[in-house]
Scaffold this active site. Structure first.
Site, PDB file in Angstrom:
ATOM      1  N   SER A 159       0.765  -1.215   0.040  1.00  0.00           N
ATOM      2  CA  SER A 159      -0.047   0.187  -0.051  1.00  0.00           C
ATOM      3  C   SER A 159       0.803   1.206  -0.106  1.00  0.00           C
ATOM      4  O   SER A 159       0.290   2.401  -0.131  1.00  0.00           O
ATOM      5  CB  SER A 159      -0.848  -0.057   1.124  1.00  0.00           C
ATOM      6  OG  SER A 159      -0.003   0.136   2.585  1.00  0.00           O
TER       7      SER A 159
ATOM      8  N   LYS B 182       0.468   4.513   7.004  1.00  0.00           N
ATOM      9  CA  LYS B 182      -0.026   5.367   5.955  1.00  0.00           C
ATOM     10  C   LYS B 182       0.369   6.701   6.153  1.00  0.00           C
ATOM     11  O   LYS B 182       1.056   7.105   7.049  1.00  0.00           O
ATOM     12  CB  LYS B 182      -1.720   5.318   6.138  1.00  0.00           C
ATOM     13  CG  LYS B 182      -2.406   3.988   5.818  1.00  0.00           C
ATOM     14  CD  LYS B 182      -2.178   3.474   4.255  1.00  0.00           C
ATOM     15  CE  LYS B 182      -2.944   2.395   4.016  1.00  0.00           C
ATOM     16  NZ  LYS B 182      -2.350   1.062   4.699  1.00  0.00           N
TER      17      LYS B 182
END
Length: 227
Positions: free
Chosen positions: A145, A182
């Protein structure tokens, strides 16, 4: 480890330096770095020894790049096996350098502190100058990701434990029972956790939803030679 070919003491010293640099950063040293570390007057002296190692088949030299050195055969196997030699301790530092002992966190159990002992897979020893901000632990990255930020599956993310982070920083965040890496973005009403890969959606944390910053990404150790 005994190699099939006989190396001079200086060649062995350079090979050890290459292995250590790859383990530490995922990349081999430049000729200038080898010369500086071993006290050569110029990078040309390092190049001569590298050419000799290439002729003996323990490394391969790749043209067109300053770090174009690849380990081969026994030299590569020796590096890959080194992580298992000391009962879960793996050194990513050069001899004589000050070291940090960093726990490597594997999978994090739901609801438990990220640094709980049962999460620690092993301990890595790294140079204390490797990162600008001192980390408290390493977290093994799972998934792609954050690919476009250069963070790949299997990499070791160096994390400084903190509950505070600024917009745009890469964080380790806990969402309920899940831990994720993230990029943080705070809006007036919600918190957004952005992936660095268009295949992954943005995570939106609404007011009242369980959310906590566990740490700040301060560096990375490539998985290239840690498999």
């Amino acid at each position: 480890m005994q190699f099939a070919v006989k190396l001079t003491a200086r060649q062995q010293q350079i090979l050890d330096l290459i292995q250590s640099a790859i383990a530490r950063t995922g990349a081999p040293p430049t000729r200038a770095e080898i010369a500086n570390e071993l006290g050569f007057k110029s990078a040309n002296a390092a190049e001569e020894h590298l050419q000799a190692l290439a002729r003996k088949g323990v490394i391969e030299l790749v043209s067109g790049t300053s770090r174009g050195i690849r380990l081969k055969g026994d030299a590569l196997r020796s590096l890959n096996e080194s992580r298992h030699r000391e009962g879960g301790q793996f050194s990513l530092s050069l001899p004589g350098m000050s070291q940090l002992a960093l726990p490597l966190i594997g999978r994090v159990a739901a609801g438990s502190p990220i640094l709980a002992q049962e999460h620690v897979d092993q301990t890595y020893y790294v140079e204390n100058t490797l990162f600008q901000r001192q980390p408290d632990y390493l977290l093994k990255v799972r998934g792609m990701s954050m690919r476009d930020a250069g963070i790949m599956d299997g990499d070791l993310l160096a994390v400084q434990a903190t509950k505070e982070a600024r917009n745009g920083q890469i964080v380790v965040a806990r969402l309920g029972d899940e831990v994720t890496v993230k990029r943080l973005k705070r809006n007036k009403q919600v918190i957004e956790l952005h992936a660095e890969n268009p295949d992954y959606p943005t995570i939106v944390v609404q007011p009242g939803e369980p959310f906590e910053i566990e740490g700040l990404a301060v560096g990375l150790i490539r998985n290239t030679m840690l498999m």
